[in-house]
Design an enzyme around this catalytic site. Structure first.
Site, mmCIF file in Angstrom:
data_model
loop_
_atom_site.group_PDB
_atom_site.id
_atom_site.type_symbol
_atom_site.label_atom_id
_atom_site.label_comp_id
_atom_site.label_asym_id
_atom_site.label_seq_id
_atom_site.Cartn_x
_atom_site.Cartn_y
_atom_site.Cartn_z
ATOM 1 N N HIS A 1 -7.090 -5.368 2.505
ATOM 2 C CA HIS A 1 -6.204 -5.064 2.510
ATOM 3 C C HIS A 1 -5.919 -6.280 3.977
ATOM 4 O O HIS A 1 -6.210 -6.526 4.158
ATOM 5 C CB HIS A 1 -6.690 -4.137 3.945
ATOM 6 C CG HIS A 1 -6.840 -2.889 3.029
ATOM 7 N ND1 HIS A 1 -6.468 -1.605 2.599
ATOM 8 C CD2 HIS A 1 -8.217 -2.469 2.356
ATOM 9 C CE1 HIS A 1 -6.346 -0.700 2.035
ATOM 10 N NE2 HIS A 1 -7.947 -1.288 1.885
ATOM 11 N N ASP B 1 0.795 -1.437 0.002
ATOM 12 C CA ASP B 1 -0.084 -0.092 -0.063
ATOM 13 C C ASP B 1 1.047 1.277 -0.318
ATOM 14 O O ASP B 1 1.458 1.723 0.461
ATOM 15 C CB ASP B 1 -0.662 0.386 1.038
ATOM 16 C CG ASP B 1 -2.140 1.328 1.450
ATOM 17 O OD1 ASP B 1 -1.517 2.140 0.797
ATOM 18 O OD2 ASP B 1 -2.878 0.799 0.730
ATOM 19 N N GLY C 1 -16.435 2.712 2.725
ATOM 20 C CA GLY C 1 -14.089 3.376 3.683
ATOM 21 C C GLY C 1 -13.824 2.819 1.941
ATOM 22 O O GLY C 1 -12.708 3.025 1.875
ATOM 23 N N GLN C 2 -14.711 2.457 1.656
ATOM 24 C CA GLN C 2 -14.041 1.965 0.166
ATOM 25 C C GLN C 2 -13.618 3.675 -0.745
ATOM 26 O O GLN C 2 -14.397 4.446 -1.326
ATOM 27 C CB GLN C 2 -15.033 1.128 -0.960
ATOM 28 C CG GLN C 2 -13.797 0.863 -1.887
ATOM 29 C CD GLN C 2 -14.721 -0.206 -3.027
ATOM 30 O OE1 GLN C 2 -15.874 -0.294 -2.323
ATOM 31 N NE2 GLN C 2 -14.434 -1.077 -3.621
ATOM 32 N N ASN D 1 -13.325 -2.991 2.564
ATOM 33 C CA ASN D 1 -14.298 -1.737 2.155
ATOM 34 C C ASN D 1 -15.361 -2.009 1.089
ATOM 35 O O ASN D 1 -14.728 -2.357 -0.365
ATOM 36 C CB ASN D 1 -13.447 -0.594 2.885
ATOM 37 C CG ASN D 1 -12.533 -0.651 4.007
ATOM 38 O OD1 ASN D 1 -12.764 -0.451 4.741
ATOM 39 N ND2 ASN D 1 -11.393 0.294 3.737
ATOM 40 N N HIS E 1 -10.238 -4.973 -3.128
ATOM 41 C CA HIS E 1 -9.275 -4.920 -2.967
ATOM 42 C C HIS E 1 -8.910 -5.367 -1.165
ATOM 43 O O HIS E 1 -10.104 -4.986 -0.963
ATOM 44 C CB HIS E 1 -8.230 -3.682 -3.232
ATOM 45 C CG HIS E 1 -8.751 -2.585 -2.215
ATOM 46 N ND1 HIS E 1 -9.721 -2.135 -2.887
ATOM 47 C CD2 HIS E 1 -8.444 -1.781 -1.504
ATOM 48 C CE1 HIS E 1 -10.368 -0.940 -2.792
ATOM 49 N NE2 HIS E 1 -8.944 -0.656 -1.261
#
Length: 115
Positions: A103, A30, A94-95, A88, A101
């Site tokens: 995390h 990230d 919170g995307q 998310n 994807h």
């Protein structure tokens, strides 16, 4: 999808710090890590979010969670101490990139609630 940053990363059009890749997913560090270990696991197929998984995506979902997450946790030395997996979904979830994807975060004690 032509304007999707994760599609471009998966296609090799944008560089990333890859930690894993196979025929269906790519995983990379990230750019704004929230833990000492923070990688994103991204399917190469464009899927907007977990809410958009289709019946045909069952094998991909299983591959991510049964094969890739445990392998990366072990490879990144967070499997034994513990780690967090987050997906998310949508604006309120919170995307920030509209490409599914996962995390994978670890390397420190996680707290709850996260935010």
């Amino acid at each position: 999808m032509a304007d999707c940053i994760f599609c471009k990363i998966a296609a090799g059009e944008i560089p990333s710090q890859k930690v894993y890749e196979d025929e269906t997913v790519i995983a990379f560090k990230d750019l704004s890590p929230k833990a000492p270990v923070h990688v994103l696991i991204v399917p190469k197929k464009h899927i907007q979010s977990v809410a958009h998984f289709a019946e045909e995506d069952k094998e991909l979902a299983a591959h991510i969670f049964v094969d890739v997450v445990p392998k990366l946790a072990a490879d990144l030395n967070v499997a034994d101490g513990g780690f967090r997996v987050v997906m998310n979904t949508g604006d309120d979830g919170g995307q920030t990139v509209n490409h599914l994807h996962v995390h994978l975060l670890g390397g420190r004690k996680m707290t709850w609630p996260p935010g």
